[in-house]
Design a protein around this motif. Structure first.
Motif, mmCIF file in Angstrom:
data_model
loop_
_atom_site.group_PDB
_atom_site.id
_atom_site.type_symbol
_atom_site.label_atom_id
_atom_site.label_comp_id
_atom_site.label_asym_id
_atom_site.label_seq_id
_atom_site.Cartn_x
_atom_site.Cartn_y
_atom_site.Cartn_z
ATOM 1 N N THR A 118 0.733 -0.973 -0.152
ATOM 2 C CA THR A 118 0.282 0.285 -0.613
ATOM 3 C C THR A 118 0.585 1.379 -0.061
ATOM 4 O O THR A 118 0.520 1.902 -0.402
ATOM 5 C CB THR A 118 -0.912 -0.069 1.073
ATOM 6 N N GLY A 119 2.048 1.418 0.493
ATOM 7 C CA GLY A 119 3.290 2.198 0.670
ATOM 8 C C GLY A 119 2.536 3.045 1.682
ATOM 9 O O GLY A 119 1.266 2.991 2.593
ATOM 10 N N VAL A 120 2.085 4.829 1.831
ATOM 11 C CA VAL A 120 1.827 5.409 2.482
ATOM 12 C C VAL A 120 0.463 6.311 2.212
ATOM 13 O O VAL A 120 0.027 6.451 1.211
ATOM 14 C CB VAL A 120 2.881 6.449 2.634
ATOM 15 N N VAL A 121 -0.284 6.025 2.700
ATOM 16 C CA VAL A 121 -1.801 5.575 3.049
ATOM 17 C C VAL A 121 -2.346 6.326 4.098
ATOM 18 O O VAL A 121 -2.247 6.497 5.123
ATOM 19 C CB VAL A 121 -1.868 4.569 2.689
ATOM 20 N N GLU A 122 -3.912 7.571 3.704
ATOM 21 C CA GLU A 122 -4.403 8.149 4.659
ATOM 22 C C GLU A 122 -6.037 6.689 4.664
ATOM 23 O O GLU A 122 -6.433 6.991 3.770
ATOM 24 C CB GLU A 122 -5.325 9.419 4.117
ATOM 25 N N ARG A 123 -5.988 6.922 6.153
ATOM 26 C CA ARG A 123 -7.344 5.238 6.366
ATOM 27 C C ARG A 123 -8.284 5.333 7.095
ATOM 28 O O ARG A 123 -7.216 6.847 8.398
ATOM 29 C CB ARG A 123 -5.994 3.742 6.744
ATOM 30 N N SER A 124 -8.843 5.678 7.388
ATOM 31 C CA SER A 124 -9.647 5.685 8.886
ATOM 32 C C SER A 124 -9.458 4.869 9.507
ATOM 33 O O SER A 124 -8.549 3.698 9.740
ATOM 34 C CB SER A 124 -11.733 4.763 8.524
ATOM 35 N N LEU A 125 -9.954 5.790 10.776
ATOM 36 C CA LEU A 125 -8.931 4.314 12.230
ATOM 37 C C LEU A 125 -10.270 2.891 11.791
ATOM 38 O O LEU A 125 -9.362 2.183 12.645
ATOM 39 C CB LEU A 125 -9.868 4.762 13.799
ATOM 40 N N ASP A 126 -11.151 2.822 11.956
ATOM 41 C CA ASP A 126 -11.927 1.800 10.928
ATOM 42 C C ASP A 126 -11.082 0.367 10.318
ATOM 43 O O ASP A 126 -11.513 -0.694 10.956
ATOM 44 C CB ASP A 126 -13.298 1.672 10.640
ATOM 45 N N TRP A 127 -10.100 0.925 9.482
ATOM 46 C CA TRP A 127 -10.242 0.293 8.764
ATOM 47 C C TRP A 127 -8.816 -0.636 9.533
ATOM 48 O O TRP A 127 -8.675 -2.156 9.323
ATOM 49 C CB TRP A 127 -8.813 1.037 7.694
ATOM 50 N N ASP A 128 -8.125 0.446 10.343
ATOM 51 C CA ASP A 128 -7.000 -0.915 11.191
ATOM 52 C C ASP A 128 -6.747 -0.127 13.064
ATOM 53 O O ASP A 128 -6.566 0.375 13.573
ATOM 54 C CB ASP A 128 -5.235 -0.833 10.842
ATOM 55 N N PRO A 129 -8.124 -0.405 13.572
ATOM 56 C CA PRO A 129 -7.709 -0.007 14.603
ATOM 57 C C PRO A 129 -6.942 0.162 15.360
ATOM 58 O O PRO A 129 -5.970 -0.757 15.373
ATOM 59 C CB PRO A 129 -9.040 -0.233 15.364
ATOM 60 N N PRO A 130 -5.544 1.354 16.337
ATOM 61 C CA PRO A 130 -4.872 1.312 17.299
ATOM 62 C C PRO A 130 -4.820 0.560 17.856
ATOM 63 O O PRO A 130 -5.961 1.141 18.758
ATOM 64 C CB PRO A 130 -4.287 2.393 16.813
ATOM 65 N N SER A 131 -3.950 -0.214 18.635
ATOM 66 C CA SER A 131 -3.789 -0.587 19.930
ATOM 67 C C SER A 131 -4.051 1.214 20.804
ATOM 68 O O SER A 131 -4.392 0.461 22.167
ATOM 69 C CB SER A 131 -2.481 -1.021 20.514
ATOM 70 N N GLY A 132 -3.392 1.680 21.101
ATOM 71 C CA GLY A 132 -3.285 3.777 21.988
ATOM 72 C C GLY A 132 -3.170 4.267 21.017
ATOM 73 O O GLY A 132 -2.369 4.427 20.372
ATOM 74 N N ALA A 133 -3.020 5.875 21.697
ATOM 75 C CA ALA A 133 -2.448 6.676 21.093
ATOM 76 C C ALA A 133 -1.565 7.493 22.595
ATOM 77 O O ALA A 133 -1.279 6.891 23.507
ATOM 78 C CB ALA A 133 -2.935 7.441 20.577
ATOM 79 N N VAL A 134 -0.108 7.957 21.866
ATOM 80 C CA VAL A 134 0.293 9.213 22.507
ATOM 81 C C VAL A 134 0.042 10.751 22.260
ATOM 82 O O VAL A 134 0.498 10.792 20.966
ATOM 83 C CB VAL A 134 2.342 8.492 23.145
ATOM 84 N N ARG A 135 0.207 11.473 22.840
ATOM 85 C CA ARG A 135 0.285 12.932 23.037
ATOM 86 C C ARG A 135 2.024 13.827 23.306
ATOM 87 O O ARG A 135 2.274 13.499 24.312
ATOM 88 C CB ARG A 135 -0.832 13.559 23.097
ATOM 89 N N ILE A 136 2.412 14.379 22.369
ATOM 90 C CA ILE A 136 3.676 14.651 22.258
ATOM 91 C C ILE A 136 3.941 15.859 21.979
ATOM 92 O O ILE A 136 4.631 16.407 22.730
ATOM 93 C CB ILE A 136 4.712 14.059 21.530
ATOM 94 N N LEU A 137 3.327 16.823 21.348
ATOM 95 C CA LEU A 137 2.738 18.145 21.038
ATOM 96 C C LEU A 137 2.454 18.924 22.679
ATOM 97 O O LEU A 137 1.795 18.181 23.385
ATOM 98 C CB LEU A 137 2.466 18.555 20.884
#
Length: 306
Positions: free
Chosen positions: A287-306
């Motif tokens: 696929t290369g670099v793509v823009e996808r919906s979270l529902d396409w492959d739900p992540p396990s979690g997230a972090v905020r660095i800003l």
């Protein structure tokens, strides 16, 4: 038994009267004929003497044998000639059939070669057109990415002058802001906007393990480069990146947050949340670099660095 010797008689047998009379008649007739002829002719005429040679039986047999042999030889020669003519006719007919067959085979091969050549030319033309189309698409995509990067550099330069407001308030990008702020407002903030814009500008690039740009990436290489465009240094490895900042709920995401798959300290894949329930990531070589919906492959979690 008589002892008198039997001595055969040497006397000629007596002819019968009928035979004697016949012979006398014949002889008389002949003599009479001669006498009449002599009386009728001139007295001075000489007798005509003519000798007629009659063929002997031996010469007749030899001539007959020669004639039979010649006839047999002529018949044999005629039969041989007829056989040779028949063989020649058969050979000519066979040669004609073979020539016709060879011609048909040659024409078939020539037609097959022409068809194969036409197919190869069509494939080559199609391949050339496909390559040209891909080149045009790649050129257009590259131009779009260059334009986006130029715009991103301009935006980053202008946002750096106002970065004091981002560090001073600490409320617009870090989850402590009011619940009423919208994602569009959050995306417009300088640092997050730079990260999102950079990530989206790489959509369509190739995925290469260990890739760090500018036209090929792996997942952590893209996240590191996006944050670097906003002036933030991140580690190179995905599990190190997911260990940075603070953990946030997937229901409270903001643009620029780093999504991870796996555990936070042991993630195997990362991407950037870009708002609107979507993320940008270097997924895989297919696929290369793509823009996808979270529902396409739900992540396990997230972090905020800003």
């Amino acid at each position: 038994m008589s002892h008198t010797a039997h001595i055969p008689s040497h006397r000629k047998p007596r002819r019968s009267a009928s035979k004697l009379a016949l012979r006398a008649g014949v002889a008389g007739g002949v003599l009479g004929t001669i006498a009449v002829a002599g009386a009728a002719g001139p007295a001075s005429a000489e007798p005509v003497t003519e000798t007629i040679e009659m063929p002997t039986l031996g010469s007749l047999g030899t001539d007959l044998s020669s004639a039979v042999a010649a006839s047999a030889e002529a018949s044999q020669q005629e039969a041989l000639d007829q056989s040779l003519e028949a063989q020649e006719a058969a050979a000519l007919e066979k040669a004609a059939k073979e020539a016709k067959k060879a011609k048909a085979e040659a024409e078939r091969k020539a037609e097959a070669e022409r068809a194969e050549k036409a197919r190869q030319e069509a494939e080559a033309k199609a391949e050339a057109e496909r390559a040209a189309a891909e080149a045009r698409a790649e050129a257009q995509a590259r131009a779009a990415r260059d334009s986006a990067r130029t715009q991103l550099a301009t935006t980053s330069a202008s946002s750096d002058s106002g970065s004091g407001s981002d560090s001073g308030s600490g409320s617009s990008d870090d989850g402590g802001s009011s619940a009423g702020s919208s994602e569009s407002t959050q995306v417009s903030s300088g640092t997050a906007a730079s990260i999102v814009a950079f990530a989206r500008a790489q959509v369509g690039d190739a995925y290469v393990t260990g890739g760090t740009g500018p036209n090929s990436w792996d997942c952590s290489g893209l996240v590191q480069a996006a944050y670097a465009a906003a002036g933030i240094d991140l580690p190179r490895i995905s599990y190190q990146q997911s260990s940075m900042g603070t953990s946030v709920s997937l229901s409270n995401l903001q643009p620029g947050d780093v999504l991870y798959w796996g555990s936070r300290s042991g993630s195997y894949h990362v991407a950037i949340y870009v708002g609107g329930g979507k993320y940008v990531g270097a997924q895989n070589s297919s696929t290369g670099v793509v823009e996808r919906s979270l529902d396409w492959d739900p992540p396990s979690g997230a972090v905020r660095i800003l």
